[in-house]
Design an enzyme around this catalytic site. Structure first.
Site, PDB file in Angstrom:
ATOM      1  N   CYS A  73      -1.688  -9.688  -6.167  1.00  0.00           N
ATOM      2  CA  CYS A  73      -0.756 -10.203  -7.181  1.00  0.00           C
ATOM      3  C   CYS A  73       0.701 -10.023  -6.753  1.00  0.00           C
ATOM      4  O   CYS A  73       1.156  -8.898  -6.530  1.00  0.00           O
ATOM      5  CB  CYS A  73      -1.027  -9.485  -8.501  1.00  0.00           C
ATOM      6  SG  CYS A  73       0.220  -9.775  -9.769  1.00  0.00           S
ATOM      7  N   CYS A  75       2.658  -7.783  -9.140  1.00  0.00           N
ATOM      8  CA  CYS A  75       2.294  -6.368  -8.961  1.00  0.00           C
ATOM      9  C   CYS A  75       2.998  -5.792  -7.735  1.00  0.00           C
ATOM     10  O   CYS A  75       3.490  -4.656  -7.769  1.00  0.00           O
ATOM     11  CB  CYS A  75       0.779  -6.216  -8.802  1.00  0.00           C
ATOM     12  SG  CYS A  75      -0.167  -6.746 -10.254  1.00  0.00           S
TER      13      CYS A  75
END
Length: 114
Positions: free
Chosen positions: A4, A7
């Site tokens: 991600c 993230c």
């Protein structure tokens, strides 16, 4: 989630947060692509999902800016106006009863010692 982009961008800020918080609150991280049970219990639908747990009884969803200062403000009092839910109960492991032999089955005879 390791793949991600959001993230990855948050990681250095999140990793610095415990030092910045000076022990005012605990900081944790869970890879919900691996810990799917945790993701399900806490209603994680997207990444990153930031949750603040208070007294092990309430879970607050963080929706603010992703800076150490904003996280600290949220933990100090900002969470009180955020959406919350009760802390989810732990899942009980499924327990299968021990297998019982069928009523018409006979145990094999013990071997005789010579």
């Amino acid at each position: 989630a390791p793949w991600c982009g959001h993230c990855k961008k948050l990681a250095p800020i999140w990793d610095a947060l415990p030092g910045e918080a000076g022990g005012q609150f605990n900081v944790g991280k869970v890879d919900c692509t691996v810990e799917k049970g945790v993701a399900g219990r806490f209603g994680v639908k997207g990444y990153p999902s930031i949750k603040y747990v208070v007294d092990g009884s309430k879970v607050y969803n963080y929706q603010g800016a992703r800076t150490t200062e904003d996280f600290k403000k949220f933990a100090a009092s900002g969470y009180q106006t955020a959406a919350s839910s009760d802390f989810p109960a732990a899942e009980k492991p499924s327990q299968k009863p021990a297998a019982k032999p069928a009523a018409d089955s006979k145990a094999a005879p013990e071997p005789k010692a010579d």
